[in-house]
Each structure stands twice: as structure tokens, then as C-alpha cells.
Design a protein around this motif. Structure first.
Motif, PDB file in Angstrom:
ATOM      1  N   THR A  34       0.823  -1.211   0.000  1.00  0.00           N
ATOM      2  CA  THR A  34       0.000   0.000   0.000  1.00  0.00           C
ATOM      3  C   THR A  34       0.855   1.258   0.000  1.00  0.00           C
ATOM      4  O   THR A  34       0.588   2.208  -0.750  1.00  0.00           O
ATOM      5  CB  THR A  34      -0.926   0.002   1.226  1.00  0.00           C
ATOM      6  OG1 THR A  34      -1.750  -1.163   1.208  1.00  0.00           O
ATOM      7  CG2 THR A  34      -1.809   1.234   1.230  1.00  0.00           C
ATOM      8  N   GLU A  38       0.868   3.897  -3.114  1.00  0.00           N
ATOM      9  CA  GLU A  38       0.408   5.265  -2.866  1.00  0.00           C
ATOM     10  C   GLU A  38       1.495   6.289  -3.180  1.00  0.00           C
ATOM     11  O   GLU A  38       1.208   7.355  -3.725  1.00  0.00           O
ATOM     12  CB  GLU A  38      -0.054   5.402  -1.415  1.00  0.00           C
ATOM     13  CG  GLU A  38      -1.380   4.723  -1.135  1.00  0.00           C
ATOM     14  CD  GLU A  38      -1.923   5.057   0.238  1.00  0.00           C
ATOM     15  OE1 GLU A  38      -1.337   5.928   0.911  1.00  0.00           O
ATOM     16  OE2 GLU A  38      -2.934   4.460   0.639  1.00  0.00           O
ATOM     17  N   SER A  93      -5.045  12.265  -1.618  1.00  0.00           N
ATOM     18  CA  SER A  93      -5.546  11.813  -0.320  1.00  0.00           C
ATOM     19  C   SER A  93      -6.985  11.335  -0.358  1.00  0.00           C
ATOM     20  O   SER A  93      -7.349  10.414   0.381  1.00  0.00           O
ATOM     21  CB  SER A  93      -5.415  12.935   0.717  1.00  0.00           C
ATOM     22  OG  SER A  93      -4.073  13.310   0.892  1.00  0.00           O
ATOM     23  N   ALA A  97      -5.544   7.420  -2.608  1.00  0.00           N
ATOM     24  CA  ALA A  97      -5.224   6.654  -1.402  1.00  0.00           C
ATOM     25  C   ALA A  97      -6.376   5.761  -0.932  1.00  0.00           C
ATOM     26  O   ALA A  97      -6.156   4.573  -0.657  1.00  0.00           O
ATOM     27  CB  ALA A  97      -4.789   7.603  -0.281  1.00  0.00           C
ATOM     28  N   PRO A  98      -7.623   6.256  -0.814  1.00  0.00           N
ATOM     29  CA  PRO A  98      -8.714   5.342  -0.432  1.00  0.00           C
ATOM     30  C   PRO A  98      -8.922   4.209  -1.420  1.00  0.00           C
ATOM     31  O   PRO A  98      -9.201   3.073  -1.033  1.00  0.00           O
ATOM     32  CB  PRO A  98      -9.943   6.255  -0.376  1.00  0.00           C
ATOM     33  CG  PRO A  98      -9.401   7.613  -0.176  1.00  0.00           C
ATOM     34  CD  PRO A  98      -8.103   7.645  -0.896  1.00  0.00           C
ATOM     35  N   GLU A 101      -6.036   1.626  -0.796  1.00  0.00           N
ATOM     36  CA  GLU A 101      -6.132   0.924   0.490  1.00  0.00           C
ATOM     37  C   GLU A 101      -7.285  -0.070   0.506  1.00  0.00           C
ATOM     38  O   GLU A 101      -7.128  -1.205   0.990  1.00  0.00           O
ATOM     39  CB  GLU A 101      -6.268   1.943   1.621  1.00  0.00           C
ATOM     40  CG  GLU A 101      -5.005   2.773   1.838  1.00  0.00           C
ATOM     41  CD  GLU A 101      -5.160   3.809   2.937  1.00  0.00           C
ATOM     42  OE1 GLU A 101      -6.028   3.603   3.812  1.00  0.00           O
ATOM     43  OE2 GLU A 101      -4.422   4.813   2.920  1.00  0.00           O
ATOM     44  N   HIS A 258     -14.116   6.290   3.155  1.00  0.00           N
ATOM     45  CA  HIS A 258     -12.698   6.513   3.440  1.00  0.00           C
ATOM     46  C   HIS A 258     -12.256   7.874   2.915  1.00  0.00           C
ATOM     47  O   HIS A 258     -11.485   8.588   3.563  1.00  0.00           O
ATOM     48  CB  HIS A 258     -11.873   5.400   2.802  1.00  0.00           C
ATOM     49  CG  HIS A 258     -10.540   5.214   3.422  1.00  0.00           C
ATOM     50  ND1 HIS A 258      -9.920   3.987   3.552  1.00  0.00           N
ATOM     51  CD2 HIS A 258      -9.668   6.095   3.961  1.00  0.00           C
ATOM     52  CE1 HIS A 258      -8.757   4.131   4.136  1.00  0.00           C
ATOM     53  NE2 HIS A 258      -8.578   5.408   4.386  1.00  0.00           N
ATOM     54  N   ASN A 262     -10.686  11.027   5.054  1.00  0.00           N
ATOM     55  CA  ASN A 262      -9.432  11.689   4.682  1.00  0.00           C
ATOM     56  C   ASN A 262      -9.637  13.176   4.433  1.00  0.00           C
ATOM     57  O   ASN A 262      -8.763  13.996   4.736  1.00  0.00           O
ATOM     58  CB  ASN A 262      -8.841  11.028   3.438  1.00  0.00           C
ATOM     59  CG  ASN A 262      -8.222   9.676   3.726  1.00  0.00           C
ATOM     60  OD1 ASN A 262      -8.211   9.226   4.878  1.00  0.00           O
ATOM     61  ND2 ASN A 262      -7.723   9.018   2.709  1.00  0.00           N
ATOM     62  N   PRO A 268      -3.707   9.417   4.934  1.00  0.00           N
ATOM     63  CA  PRO A 268      -3.457   8.141   4.259  1.00  0.00           C
ATOM     64  C   PRO A 268      -2.094   7.576   4.632  1.00  0.00           C
ATOM     65  O   PRO A 268      -1.299   8.220   5.329  1.00  0.00           O
ATOM     66  CB  PRO A 268      -3.531   8.516   2.770  1.00  0.00           C
ATOM     67  CG  PRO A 268      -3.216   9.975   2.735  1.00  0.00           C
ATOM     68  CD  PRO A 268      -3.717  10.556   4.016  1.00  0.00           C
TER      69      PRO A 268
END
Length: 286
Positions: A34, A38, A93, A97-98, A101, A258, A262, A268
């Protein structure tokens, strides 16, 4: 006899060895994967936003390598516009990132354990007729082949072949989704614990207040668990009920929640700084 049957069902639902394997995979490989994904996607997105909004940033590239340029602007005395920073931070972000993840948690679950299911994803060739003009200006129908996905019911014979044994260890008619939720929670907690430990160990300066309080509440804030549960419910809807569901629809609700967390301040994985834990947990400092 009924007690033995109930105990056997609970053992299949809560397989502690499988849950431990999922947790360890998320805690180690999942977190590293992850973080790398990212960082890579955040660099690409930031460079794209800067190239679109402030191309003069690249005047530093002969002295500063382009891949690390978005991360060292302040050290080189360059101050981007606020709108540029907002767009770049929002894309990384609240979008990238969500998405990464939640996808990693789902893939860790699918790679680490084989969950009980009634349906599986299969593909078949669908012929679609199209009309085209020939040299004599006459319409001619041609058939175009296309692969389409559909949910195929799993028969006991197929299950025996998959298990590699003569016994059907996974009977048809699965209706219990506890294993989906419990294994996804193991993946979510593993990824979350690895990130929380790193942030707790970084919040150790002399001027950092209430270290014990924030170390405790970092683990209680349940965004990863909530998002993982939503994804597991969508996965169970596909594999148990046979609802055709693409990947984006499966992780969509979790990615949205998510992203909202954020946007409110939760950091993140790729954001290394840990000096404001109150914003990460939606708490006001005192």
C-alpha cells in the motif's frame, strides 16, 4: 450430535489460523504494498497537477530530479498556489489513497483465504451482430465476439475438483457471511495496526502532548474496520447471492466513506508526518 454440528459450523466460520494468516499478510506485505503504490500514484498525480496548473515548477528539474520534485518544493524555496496544493492533495488523499487501500484489503482477503461461496465469476463469448457496407453498397451483417462476465453456480462436483479431495468439504447453500466479515476485519486491523504503530512511534517529541491518550485512540477510530465491513458485504452479495458486481461497485461505498474521512483530516498511509493526531481522529485539540 447437534452440539457437534454447531461446533463444526462455528469452526468453519471462525477459522483462527486463516484469520491469523490474513492479519499477518495485511500487517506486513499489505502495508508495504500500500505504501509503495500510494507513493508512486501520488507522485504521478502531483506531477500531473503541477504540469497543468503551475508548469514553472519544472524549472527546478535540472537541479532536482523530477520524481522527487513534488516532495521537496518547500525545501527549495518554492511556494505553489493554494488552489494547486488543494487539487493535488485532494486527488492523492481523497481519491487515490482510499482506492488503493480498499483494493489492497480486498485482494489480501482473496489471496490469503478461500471463502465459502455459491457462485463464481465466469466468462463466456457473446456474439454481437453488426451491419457493415460492402463494396456493392449492400448491408452485410457480421458477428463480433465479446467476452462477458456472469455468475455461475458452483456444483458439488466442481467443489470436489477444487478441493482436490473426494469429499465435498464446502456444501452448497451457503447462507452465513460471518467468515467474510471476520476475515475482512482481520485484514483491516492488520493494515491499520501497522500504520498506527508507525504513527505512535513518531509522536514522541518533547512538545507532543497526551502521548498515551492518542496512542490508545488511534486504535479505536474505526474507519478501516467500517470500510472493510462494507466491502465484505458487497463481496458476499456477489459470491453467495450471485449478484453480478464489478470491482468498482464492490469497493465504491468503502472508498467513498474513506475519502470523506481523509477529507476531514485522517491521513493516508503515504503521509509520513504524525504531528497532529487530533485531526487524524476528528478530535479537537485542548
Amino acid at each position: 450430535m447437534n452440539l457437534r454440528t454447531t461446533h463444526a459450523k462455528l469452526s468453519r466460520t471462525f477459522n483462527h489460523s486463516e484469520q491469523t494468516s490474513v492479519f499477518n499478510t495485511a500487517f506486513t506485505i499489505g502495508y508495504i504494498l500500500t505504501l509503495l503504490l500510494e507513493l508512486l500514484l501520488a507522485t504521478i498525480l502531483r506531477l500531473s497537477v503541477f504540469a497543468l496548473w503551475e508548469p514553472e515548477i519544472f524549472s527546478l528539474s535540472p537541479r532536482v530530479p523530477t520524481p522527487i520534485l513534488p516532495w521537496v518544493l518547500r525545501e527549495n524555496g518554492y511556494r505553489p498556489k493554494r488552489i494547486t496544493l488543494f487539487v493535488a492533495d485532494f486527488c492523492t488523499s481523497c481519491v487515490a489513497a482510499p482506492l488503493i487501500e480498499e483494493t489492497v484489503k480486498l485482494k489480501i482477503l482473496q489471496w490469503s483465504v478461500r471463502l465459502p461461496r455459491n457462485f463464481r465469476v465466469a466468462k463466456r463469448v457473446k456474439e454481437k451482430s453488426q451491419s457493415s457496407l460492402s463494396s456493392k453498397r449492400k448491408k452485410k451483417k457480421t458477428k463480433k465476439k465479446k467476452l462477458v462476465s456472469f455468475m455461475e453456480a458452483i456444483s458439488p462436483q466442481v467443489l470436489n475438483m477444487v478441493d482436490g479431495t473426494g469429499k465435498n468439504e464446502q456444501p452448497m447453500g451457503v447462507t452465513n457471511i460471518n467468515s467474510y466479515i471476520s476475515h475482512m476485519l482481520a485484514a483491516s486491523i492488520g493494515l491499520k495496526l501497522s500504520d498506527s504503530i508507525r504513527r505512535v512511534l513518531m509522536y514522541t517529541k518533547k512538545n507532543d502532548d497526551h502521548k498515551g491518550f492518542y496512542a490508545l485512540f488511534r486504535g479505536i477510530f474505526p474507519i478501516h474496520e467500517l470500510c472493510g465491513t462494507l466491502t465484505s458485504l458487497q463481496l458476499a452479495k456477489r459470491d453467495i447471492l450471485g449478484v453480478t458486481m464489478p470491482l468498482w461497485k464492490m469497493i465504491g461505498p468503502a472508498v467513498f466513506i474513506h475519502a470523506m474521512a481523509n477529507f476531514r483530516g485522517m491521513k493516508p498511509v503515504f503521509k509520513w508526518n504524525s504531528s497532529t493526531p487530533w485531526s487524524e481522529m476528528q478530535l479537537s485539540p485542548w
